[in-house]
Design a protein around this motif. Sequence first.
Motif, short mmCIF file in Angstrom:
data_model
loop_
_atom_site.label_atom_id
_atom_site.label_comp_id
_atom_site.label_asym_id
_atom_site.label_seq_id
_atom_site.Cartn_x
_atom_site.Cartn_y
_atom_site.Cartn_z
N ARG A 26 0.88 -1.18 0.19
CA ARG A 26 0.09 -0.26 -0.08
C ARG A 26 1.06 1.31 -0.26
N TYR A 27 1.97 1.16 0.80
CA TYR A 27 2.87 2.37 0.87
C TYR A 27 3.52 2.57 -0.65
N LEU A 28 4.03 1.50 -1.24
CA LEU A 28 4.52 1.76 -2.61
C LEU A 28 3.59 2.13 -3.61
N ILE A 29 2.21 1.54 -3.62
CA ILE A 29 1.45 2.14 -4.43
C ILE A 29 1.20 3.40 -4.44
N GLU A 30 0.95 4.05 -3.13
CA GLU A 30 0.57 5.34 -3.04
C GLU A 30 1.94 6.08 -3.26
N ARG A 31 3.10 5.71 -3.09
CA ARG A 31 4.38 6.51 -3.12
C ARG A 31 4.65 6.64 -4.64
N TYR A 32 4.58 5.64 -5.65
CA TYR A 32 4.84 5.77 -6.90
C TYR A 32 3.77 5.60 -7.91
N GLY A 33 2.45 5.80 -7.30
CA GLY A 33 1.25 5.95 -8.36
C GLY A 33 1.14 4.59 -9.09
N TYR A 34 1.36 3.53 -8.64
CA TYR A 34 1.05 2.23 -9.27
C TYR A 34 -0.38 2.01 -9.72
N TYR A 35 -0.85 1.18 -10.74
CA TYR A 35 -1.92 0.84 -10.74
C TYR A 35 -2.39 -0.04 -9.63
N PRO A 36 -3.22 0.08 -8.81
CA PRO A 36 -3.85 -0.49 -7.62
C PRO A 36 -4.19 -2.03 -7.75
N GLY A 37 -4.48 -2.42 -9.05
CA GLY A 37 -4.87 -3.85 -9.20
C GLY A 37 -6.48 -3.77 -9.45
N ALA A 38 -6.74 -5.05 -10.00
CA ALA A 38 -8.31 -5.30 -10.43
C ALA A 38 -8.83 -5.14 -8.93
N PRO A 39 -10.30 -4.72 -9.13
CA PRO A 39 -11.29 -4.92 -7.99
C PRO A 39 -11.01 -6.00 -7.09
N LEU A 40 -11.27 -5.85 -5.59
CA LEU A 40 -11.02 -6.79 -4.57
C LEU A 40 -12.05 -8.01 -5.10
N GLY A 41 -11.88 -9.24 -4.83
CA GLY A 41 -12.53 -10.34 -5.08
C GLY A 41 -12.60 -10.79 -6.54
N SER A 42 -11.79 -10.37 -7.28
CA SER A 42 -11.90 -10.64 -8.84
C SER A 42 -10.79 -11.75 -9.38
N GLY A 43 -10.02 -11.99 -8.62
CA GLY A 43 -8.95 -12.99 -8.98
C GLY A 43 -9.08 -14.42 -7.97
N GLY A 44 -8.25 -15.37 -8.36
CA GLY A 44 -8.18 -16.52 -7.64
C GLY A 44 -7.00 -17.44 -8.28
N PHE A 45 -7.22 -18.55 -8.09
CA PHE A 45 -6.40 -19.64 -8.55
C PHE A 45 -6.97 -21.08 -8.55
N VAL A 46 -6.58 -21.80 -9.57
CA VAL A 46 -6.95 -23.06 -9.89
C VAL A 46 -6.00 -23.99 -10.52
N ALA A 47 -6.37 -25.36 -10.62
CA ALA A 47 -5.44 -26.14 -11.51
C ALA A 47 -6.46 -27.11 -12.18
N ALA A 48 -5.83 -27.61 -13.53
CA ALA A 48 -6.61 -28.28 -14.19
C ALA A 48 -7.07 -29.55 -13.72
N PRO A 49 -8.16 -30.13 -13.66
CA PRO A 49 -8.61 -31.47 -12.92
C PRO A 49 -7.51 -32.27 -13.14
N PHE A 50 -7.01 -32.63 -14.43
CA PHE A 50 -5.90 -33.55 -14.45
C PHE A 50 -4.69 -33.33 -13.77
N ASP A 51 -4.18 -32.00 -13.84
CA ASP A 51 -3.24 -31.63 -13.09
C ASP A 51 -3.42 -31.75 -11.58
N PHE A 52 -4.48 -31.68 -11.16
CA PHE A 52 -4.86 -31.45 -9.66
C PHE A 52 -4.55 -32.93 -9.10
N LEU A 53 -5.27 -33.88 -9.96
CA LEU A 53 -5.02 -35.22 -9.85
C LEU A 53 -3.46 -35.77 -9.68
N SER A 54 -2.90 -35.35 -10.76
CA SER A 54 -1.52 -35.70 -10.86
C SER A 54 -0.48 -34.96 -9.75
#
Length: 458
Positions: A170-198
């Motif tokens: 938060r300090y760096l985003i404010e200090r350097y004017g970075y793009y703050p990122g996508a709206p909260l709750g719009s990202g995630g993580f997943v594995a392909a079903p076969f990859d999860f199995l393997s």
Amino acid sequence: MENVKTLQEERKQLFNDFYNNRLPKRMPIQIQVPHTIMGAVGKISAFEYQYNFGLLRDAADNICMSLNSDTCPIIGVGHNARVPAYYHFMASNNFQMGANGQMQHPEVSGMTAEEYGALIADPYAFMLETAIPRHYEKLSLDKPIERTLALNAAQSAVQKLTGQMGQTLRYLIERYGYYPGAPLGSGGFVAAPFDFLSDQLRGFSGISMDLRRHKSQIKEACEALLPLMYRFALPPNPHPEGFIGNPLHMPPFMRPKDVEELWFPTYKKLLEQLAARGARVRAFCEGDWTRYLDLLRELPAGTILAFEYGDPKLFKEKLGDKFILVGFYPLALLKTGTPQQCIDKAKELLDIMLPGGGYLFNFDKAPMAAEDMNLDNLYALTDFLRDYAVYDNAGTPYGMALNTENYCVDPSIETFDSKYAFDWKAHKEKYPLTPEGARSFLDTTYNQSFRDNILLLV
């Protein structure tokens, strides 16, 4: 401060344009520097900062002063950062600390070939009752008090460490004017079903044998895992600028026939259903995917495809009109080359990938260790990217928008059938005063525990 705010608004516009299929004024720059490099800059060992990420703040600030990136180049902390305390509290065998202080994933197996039937019957129950206790000694089912203490301590560790790095971000985003990122709750993580199995159920060796002996069961298992991976992946607030991270492991090690028959069908269905909800996937295609370009072409429009190896010109020709492409730049050059050589290679790549839009510069693989790059080369490279990757026809539409195909949600994939799923009817019978309007809140809250449990196996 006013200039910083103006810069941040310009950066927001770059990403808004890019992810809504309009050519931005220039290609957004997203360069990330791992904690190991920050530690090297600050002369702080990984054994120290991984228990107090606040120690990296000054080093992070020094890097940001010299590096041109539209997003904060400093990586946040969370479950996927593989912080040691999280895994140590639970006595994990699937993520262990190496001699350099970094967490590593050894070859493990949380499931035998004889247990496909149990997995297929109730995948979530199998993970809770069998796979997770096998991978985490402190989560043994026959030691309930020790299990509760270990889980609480592990979750608390991640929350504290996330908070420490969050303050720096938060300090760096404010200090350097970075793009703050996508709206909260719009990202995630997943594995392909076969990859999860393997990955952590059968392990690489196990799944390799199963491809010869248990093909029909692999197919059934992937189909049974599909609704779980969908539920795990789907963000609460899908948005064009958000994405679901998705490393892809197995196809480069498989026969094309097996990929087409066993790996691809459930993966394609997963991405189609996420696209139907407006959720974008960012798939990192590990290894060389040249022989699978036609298969990748079948994935939903607007998917982000990041590549390690391959001919950029061929990939651009085959996929560039439909997908957002990322990668191809050799990370090794940042270690061995001169600043001019690094710039020349970037120009060569951009001249292929930039025309027509839909490309984001990145390396062929993520830097992991401090010795993976020369920071002076990186600084020179990002200065070049900022000045060279400019469009003279900003605002022009490009590519194909997310879910151009207008997929419809399949109700069957949203059905979570497990004896450990939240049961609204049983809850209402036990607590009859609970209002009907609370159902969504309770289901969403209960689903967070589901996500936390799946995170133990990805």
